[in-house]
Design a protein around this motif. Structure first.
Motif, short mmCIF file in Angstrom:
data_model
loop_
_atom_site.label_atom_id
_atom_site.label_comp_id
_atom_site.label_asym_id
_atom_site.label_seq_id
_atom_site.Cartn_x
_atom_site.Cartn_y
_atom_site.Cartn_z
N GLY A 247 22.46 -4.67 -28.63
CA GLY A 247 21.38 -4.01 -29.34
C GLY A 247 20.08 -4.78 -29.37
N GLU A 248 19.57 -4.99 -30.59
CA GLU A 248 18.23 -5.58 -30.76
C GLU A 248 18.15 -7.06 -30.37
OE1 GLU A 248 15.48 -3.76 -31.62
OE2 GLU A 248 16.89 -2.11 -31.34
N GLN A 249 19.27 -7.66 -30.01
CA GLN A 249 19.20 -9.04 -29.51
C GLN A 249 18.59 -9.09 -28.11
OE1 GLN A 249 23.61 -9.54 -31.07
NE2 GLN A 249 22.98 -11.42 -30.04
N LEU A 250 18.44 -7.94 -27.48
CA LEU A 250 17.88 -7.85 -26.14
C LEU A 250 16.43 -7.41 -26.18
CD1 LEU A 250 18.13 -7.62 -22.97
CD2 LEU A 250 18.75 -5.22 -23.38
N THR A 251 15.61 -8.10 -25.40
CA THR A 251 14.24 -7.66 -25.13
C THR A 251 14.06 -7.62 -23.63
OG1 THR A 251 13.37 -8.64 -27.17
CG2 THR A 251 11.79 -8.15 -25.42
N CYS A 252 13.58 -6.50 -23.12
CA CYS A 252 13.31 -6.39 -21.69
C CYS A 252 11.89 -6.83 -21.39
CB CYS A 252 13.52 -4.96 -21.21
SG CYS A 252 15.25 -4.44 -21.19
N VAL A 253 11.74 -7.53 -20.31
CA VAL A 253 10.42 -7.97 -19.86
C VAL A 253 10.17 -7.39 -18.48
CG1 VAL A 253 8.97 -9.94 -19.27
CG2 VAL A 253 10.54 -10.10 -21.21
N TYR A 254 9.16 -6.57 -18.39
CA TYR A 254 8.78 -6.01 -17.10
C TYR A 254 7.61 -6.81 -16.56
CZ TYR A 254 6.91 -2.85 -13.59
OH TYR A 254 6.44 -2.32 -12.42
N VAL A 255 7.86 -7.54 -15.51
CA VAL A 255 6.84 -8.40 -14.91
C VAL A 255 6.08 -7.59 -13.85
CG1 VAL A 255 6.40 -10.52 -13.63
CG2 VAL A 255 8.21 -10.45 -15.34
N ASP A 256 4.89 -7.21 -14.20
CA ASP A 256 4.04 -6.44 -13.28
C ASP A 256 3.28 -7.43 -12.41
OD1 ASP A 256 2.48 -4.63 -12.01
OD2 ASP A 256 1.55 -3.78 -13.80
N HIS A 257 3.91 -7.80 -11.29
CA HIS A 257 3.35 -8.86 -10.44
C HIS A 257 2.43 -8.35 -9.34
CE1 HIS A 257 6.57 -7.26 -8.18
NE2 HIS A 257 7.48 -8.21 -8.34
N GLY A 258 2.10 -7.07 -9.40
CA GLY A 258 1.19 -6.53 -8.40
C GLY A 258 1.85 -6.24 -7.08
N LEU A 259 3.19 -6.30 -7.05
CA LEU A 259 3.93 -6.13 -5.80
C LEU A 259 4.86 -4.91 -5.89
CD1 LEU A 259 4.91 -9.90 -5.40
CD2 LEU A 259 3.02 -8.71 -4.26
N MET A 260 4.55 -3.98 -6.80
CA MET A 260 5.38 -2.81 -7.00
C MET A 260 4.89 -1.64 -6.16
SD MET A 260 7.34 -4.32 -9.04
CE MET A 260 8.44 -3.02 -9.56
N ARG A 261 5.78 -0.63 -6.02
CA ARG A 261 5.41 0.58 -5.32
C ARG A 261 4.47 1.43 -6.19
NH1 ARG A 261 11.60 2.09 -3.86
NH2 ARG A 261 11.76 1.53 -6.05
N ALA A 262 3.85 2.42 -5.58
CA ALA A 262 2.94 3.30 -6.30
C ALA A 262 3.67 4.02 -7.43
CB ALA A 262 2.33 4.32 -5.34
N GLY A 263 3.12 3.95 -8.64
CA GLY A 263 3.68 4.64 -9.79
C GLY A 263 4.88 3.97 -10.42
N GLU A 264 5.30 2.82 -9.88
CA GLU A 264 6.51 2.14 -10.35
C GLU A 264 6.39 1.69 -11.81
OE1 GLU A 264 10.18 1.42 -8.96
OE2 GLU A 264 8.75 0.92 -7.39
N THR A 265 5.28 1.06 -12.12
CA THR A 265 5.10 0.49 -13.45
C THR A 265 5.18 1.57 -14.53
OG1 THR A 265 3.79 -1.36 -12.64
CG2 THR A 265 3.48 -0.73 -14.94
N GLU A 266 4.46 2.66 -14.33
CA GLU A 266 4.44 3.73 -15.32
C GLU A 266 5.84 4.30 -15.54
OE1 GLU A 266 2.55 3.46 -12.69
OE2 GLU A 266 0.53 3.13 -13.50
N GLN A 267 6.59 4.46 -14.45
CA GLN A 267 7.93 5.05 -14.54
C GLN A 267 8.88 4.15 -15.32
OE1 GLN A 267 9.88 5.74 -10.78
NE2 GLN A 267 11.15 7.37 -11.61
N VAL A 268 8.86 2.86 -15.03
CA VAL A 268 9.76 1.92 -15.70
C VAL A 268 9.44 1.82 -17.19
CG1 VAL A 268 10.46 -0.49 -15.85
CG2 VAL A 268 10.21 0.58 -13.62
N VAL A 269 8.17 1.66 -17.51
CA VAL A 269 7.77 1.52 -18.90
C VAL A 269 8.13 2.77 -19.70
CG1 VAL A 269 5.79 1.30 -20.44
CG2 VAL A 269 5.94 -0.15 -18.41
N THR A 270 7.88 3.94 -19.13
CA THR A 270 8.18 5.19 -19.83
C THR A 270 9.68 5.36 -20.06
OG1 THR A 270 6.23 6.27 -18.91
CG2 THR A 270 7.98 7.70 -19.74
N LEU A 271 10.47 5.05 -19.03
CA LEU A 271 11.92 5.22 -19.14
C LEU A 271 12.49 4.39 -20.28
CD1 LEU A 271 14.64 6.28 -17.96
CD2 LEU A 271 14.70 4.18 -16.61
N PHE A 272 12.10 3.14 -20.36
CA PHE A 272 12.74 2.25 -21.33
C PHE A 272 12.17 2.39 -22.74
CE2 PHE A 272 14.49 0.57 -17.53
CZ PHE A 272 15.71 0.05 -17.93
N ARG A 273 10.90 2.68 -22.84
CA ARG A 273 10.33 2.81 -24.17
C ARG A 273 10.64 4.18 -24.78
NH1 ARG A 273 4.42 -0.14 -23.41
NH2 ARG A 273 5.17 -2.27 -23.70
#
Length: 520
Positions: A247-273
């Motif tokens: 549960g809350e002992q976990l925090t996810c970190v999405y590292v947006d390193h500029g090496l993702m595919r088009a639209g990847e960041t928005e999709q990942v952030v939306t899914l998990f939040r």
């Protein structure tokens, strides 16, 4: 590890490139199994208390002084043993038989065996007098069987293609039942596990899920975990599984390193939040990664830099969160196989995966890797078990280093932007053609090659885009997807017309092996 079932098979690995396929076939039969290198098999046996043992193939010769051996006491346990190729040879020698070089009797590839006597191993599957296709790959062969063994099948190059000691339930074969080129191989392995060893065949991914949740809780305790999300299926499934465990002992970190595919960041952030309500930190570190990759062209240096920088970012984020004890990753079994020598023997490192060989030795956090024993298709099954959306679970694999290893040569923001556009067009056309689910992985590569072209009666001198698409089951081997010429023509035309900086498109026809799926 908390075992998901009491019915377990131990696979002793002698370094074969297809040992993992044995595990796949056994699991497909509903029987849980684990692989242990030959030099750690005794310890694994004590932990697993298996109902049977399988000895894998391997590249060594039993005639070498330092060749690997099975623990000798395994043959005195009264358990069923199935020995494959090198496993057959070492079992024969360790029990008093004789192994010699095949000389003119070597067999590599498709072969046919004649069944000459009955055996419990293939009862109800094969009959005496029948001929069956198998897959051979051996230079040595058994010349004299140990006492108690008898021949039940033979081929031109292997007089002891299958030799058994039915009383002791020892079964040995010169061919490889685990590969698809042995059509009945999966049935033989299933029969050994269920009929010979008495395993129930009731293991499921649900059982694995429950066992892993128990493992995670035992490992983590009251500690805090940071999970690195890469945008791929593996890290997503790992994150949801760990969240279910702690549960809350976990925090996810999405590292947006500029090496993702088009639209990847928005999709990942939306899914998990929004979908899973898992705490998520979105870290924009594009400049950090791209500046560190400036001038770097060697693929291993790229991977190691990205792996080390990931850890630095995670360490920094852990401090902001008040400290974290563990780093969770979506490491899979193929990652481990390609990154390290599993047997401790002479097998080579093919490439350092960012989350295996690419991690620095000084990493402060301990690793939590709940998918380390799974193959990609098993991870997808687990993802469905955990309730991830099908659109996310069925996505093609995407490497942690992202576009950096799809841009041979120097990685720059400009080249990433060019590749993102070309890749998006390629995947869009694949989806439009209804081919996405028929392909294991498809992506574009921006090559460090410039060619002369002509557009609008003007000379161009721009980059070449390579297209890659393969079919596979587990990523360990892969075949080229046979697109129709009209499809490739349409994709190439769109990329050249719509993506500034590319004036030529080529298609990669290389299978794995000899090539890897990714270019770097």
């Amino acid at each position: 590890m908390t075992l998901p079932t009491a019915d377990t098979i131990l696979i002793v690995d002698f370094g074969s490139q297809v040992t993992q396929l044995i595990a796949r076939r056994v699991r497909e039969a509903g029987v849980y199994c684990e692989i242990a290198p030959f030099n750690a098999a005794a310890e694994a046996f004590e932990r697993l208390a298996p109902k049977g043992i399988i000895l894998s193939g391997g590249p060594s010769s039993v005639m070498w002084d330092d060749s690997p051996r099975a623990p000798q006491h395994f043959f005195d346990l009264g358990l069923p043993i199935l020995a494959i190729c090198y496993g057959q040879q070492t079992m024969a020698q360790q029990l008093g038989g004789l192994v010699a070089s095949s000389d003119g009797g070597k067999e590599f590839g498709r072969a046919y065996i004649d069944v000459v006597a009955p055996s419990a191993l293939f009862e109800g599957l094969w009959s005496v007098g029948e001929k069956h296709q198998v897959w051979m790959s051996h230079g040595d062969r058994v010349e004299r069987l140990p006492e108690g063994f008898a021949v039940v099948a033979q081929s031109e190059g292997a007089p002891y293609a299958i030799a058994t000691d039915e009383a002791r339930r020892f079964y040995s074969m010169m061919f490889h039942p685990e590969v698809v080129h042995t059509p009945d191989g999966g049935k033989l392995l299933a029969r050994f596990a269920k009929e010979i060893c008495g395993c129930s065949g009731e293991w499921t991914m649900g059982a694995y899920r429950d066992a892993k949740i128990a493992d995670i809780r035992a490992q983590v305790g009251d500690g805090k975990v940071i999970c690195g999300l890469s945008g791929g299926v593996d890290s997503a499934v790992a994150a949801v599984l760990i969240h279910e465990a702690i549960g809350e002992q976990l925090t996810c970190v999405y590292v947006d390193h500029g090496l993702m595919r088009a639209g990847e960041t928005e999709q990942v952030v939306t899914l998990f939040r929004d979908s899973f309500n898992i705490p998520l930190v979105h870290v924009d570190v594009e400049e950090l990664f791209l500046s560190g990759l400036a001038g770097v062209t060697d693929p291993e240096k790229k991977r190691k830099f990205i792996g080390a920088t990931f850890i630095d970012v995670f360490d920094a984020e852990a401090k902001k969160l008040g400290g974290a004890d563990f780093l969770a990753q979506g490491t899979l079994y193929p990652d481990v196989i390609e990154s390290v020598s599993f047997t401790g023997g002479p097998s080579v490192t093919i490439k350092s995966h960012h989350n295996v060989g690419g991690l620095p030795e000084t990493m402060k956090m301990k690793l939590v890797e709940p998918l380390r024993e799974l193959f990609k298709d098993e991870v997808r099954v687990l993802g469905r078990e955990l309730g991830l959306p099908e659109a996310f679970v069925a996505r093609h694999p995407f490497p942690g280093p992202g576009l950096a290893i799809r841009i041979p040569g120097e990685v720059t923001k400009e080249r990433c932007d060019i590749l993102r556009k070309a890749d998006a067009i390629y995947l869009e056309e694949i989806r439009n053609a209804g081919l996405y689910d028929a392909i294991w992985q498809a992506f574009a590569v921006l090559l460090p090659v410039r060619t002369v072209g002509v557009m609008g009666d003007a000379r161009t001198y721009d980059s070449v885009c390579g297209l890659r698409a393969v079919t596979s089951v587990d990523g360990m081997t892969a075949d080229v997807y046979p697109f129709e010429a009209a499809f490739l023509t349409r994709v190439a035309t769109r990329i050249v017309n719509e993506v500034a900086g590319i004036n030529r498109v080529v298609y990669d026809y290389t299978s794995k092996p000899p090539g890897t799926i990714e270019w770097e």
